[in-house]
Design an enzyme around this catalytic site. Structure first.
Site, short mmCIF file in Angstrom:
data_model
loop_
_atom_site.label_atom_id
_atom_site.label_comp_id
_atom_site.label_asym_id
_atom_site.label_seq_id
_atom_site.Cartn_x
_atom_site.Cartn_y
_atom_site.Cartn_z
N LYS A 53 47.37 45.89 36.72
CA LYS A 53 48.17 46.03 37.94
C LYS A 53 48.47 44.67 38.56
O LYS A 53 49.49 44.50 39.23
CB LYS A 53 47.46 46.91 38.97
N HIS A 181 33.25 47.68 42.67
CA HIS A 181 34.17 46.57 42.90
C HIS A 181 33.88 46.03 44.29
O HIS A 181 34.01 46.74 45.27
CB HIS A 181 35.62 47.02 42.80
N GLU A 256 36.30 44.06 35.35
CA GLU A 256 37.73 44.40 35.47
C GLU A 256 38.49 43.31 36.24
O GLU A 256 39.10 43.57 37.28
CB GLU A 256 37.88 45.74 36.19
#
Length: 388
Positions: A53, A181, A256
């Site tokens: 993204k 995250h 990630e």
């Protein structure tokens, strides 16, 4: 030692603008490779899942795939983009905790089995549509210092985590691990270490309840250079790695990263197309604005650096606006700059993340053209320029 990052110089800007026009985005694939290698150097056990993204440019995806990276996807569109590039579903994690029917259908057709969840309703959806899925529970980690705090929207509360994992197991799903995250542009290891403490507790609680977890996904959030912010990335990564080795020695580790991989890999060259004065302050209109690469000002709250090559010690507070006919299209107010003229070029470094990815063609303006730096640098300059 401060990490060097990709930044072209004045002569290169002028030659590129003359050849390709502006606005122009220069993408360095070598910078992508370097950023990936830095993470692997200091976090050698992580299996990188690039969060596409941040910047889904096909050349970035190909380079990351060639280097062995896996991918973090959030939609059927991202899944099918990678699938069309020949990247198999086993290298993807559907990391959106709230999934669409189209997304789960794409998982079935493209053989994506790894995914995250953070609520009981997701367990039912996944069980019905992807019963062979391998699940990671997305855990909420509070970090108010993050540039973008993703935990305001996603993540299961600590007190609900074990029950959700056991519910997924009871549903017959492969309940494999925990994901978190800490938030975007985190410049200290402390939030990661705090999250790892909580994850360790949950691994132990799960084991006591008969659930053996085997995967830990530490998310992204690794920082890139930005104005007025300092950090020691090697030290930060070494501290995270030491804790991983101490508390998760037998656990598969995923990450990630998005911004860190692509943020420093793109430079924007934009031109001043209009000059006026309002309220006693100069206004400079650029040929790129909030609906283009500067969309990161609005959607990512990013304070882009503007570099002018015009000489002069006198600086004035100015407003910088984009080319559209929308009054919202104003990027910066009161930004100090030397006086500019129509035709002047501005360089914007470190604008590879959450910029072109959210750009539009609103008002009929085309998106800025991408040029791969390594394919043109020999023509415009014998050696690439970098800065510390």
């Amino acid at each position: 030692m401060a990490k060097k990052y990709f930044q072209i110089g004045q002569l290169v800007c002028e030659k590129l603008a003359e050849r390709f026009g502006t606005p122009l985005l220069m993408l360095s694939l070598d910078e992508i490779k370097k950023n990936y290698k830095v993470l692997k150097k200091y976090l050698p056990r992580i299996k990188v899942h690039y969060a596409i993204k941040a910047n889904p440019h096909p050349e970035i995806l190909r380079v990351m795939a060639d280097m062995g990276s896996c991918f973090d996807v959030a939609s059927d569109g991202e899944i099918r983009t990678l699938h069309d590039l020949g990247i198999e579903g086993g290298r993807m994690i559907y990391a959106n905790p709230v999934k669409t029917g189209a997304g789960l259908a794409a998982c079935r057709s493209c053989h994506v089995s790894k995914m995250t969840f953070d609520s009981a309703s997701e367990i039912d959806k996944i069980k019905a549509q992807c019963p062979e899925a391998t699940l990671l529970l997305r855990l909420r980690i509070d970090n108010s210092s993050a540039h973008v705090d993703l935990n305001k929207k996603f993540g299961a509360a600590r007190e609900n985590a074990l029950a959700l994992m056991l519910q997924a197991k009871e549903a017959g799903l492969d309940m494999a691990g925990i994901a978190f995250h800490v938030g975007s542009q985190t410049v200290s290891s402390d939030p990661y270490l705090h999250a790892l403490d909580i994850a360790r507790e949950l691994f132990e609680e799960a084991a006591a309840a008969g659930l053996q977890l085997r995967i830990l996904d530490i998310g992204g959030g690794f920082p890139i250079p930005e104005p007025k912010v300092k950090f020691n990335l090697p030290e930060m990564l070494q501290q995270i790695n030491a804790r991983l080795d101490e508390d998760f020695a037998d656990t598969e580790i995923w990450a990630e990263p998005g911004r860190y991989i692509c943020g420093t890999a793109v430079n924007l060259v934009t031109s001043v197309i209009g000059v006026t004065e309002r309220g006693g302050q100069p206004w400079y209109f650029l040929d790129e604005g909030l609906y283009g690469t500067f969309s990161g000002v609005l959607f990512d709250q990013w304070d882009f650096k503007l570099i002018s090559f015009r000489e002069g010690e006198k600086k004035v507070a100015a407003t910088f606006a984009g080319p559209s006919c929308d009054s919202l299209d104003i990027m910066f107010r009161g930004r100090m700059t030397v006086p500019l003229e129509v035709g002047d070029l501005l360089l914007v470094p470190s604008c590879g993340a959450y910029t072109s990815a959210s750009a539009t063609t609103f008002n009929g303006f085309s998106k800025a053209k991408f040029v791969i730096w390594e394919r043109v640098k020999a023509e415009v300059e014998p050696s690439a320029q970098t800065v510390k």
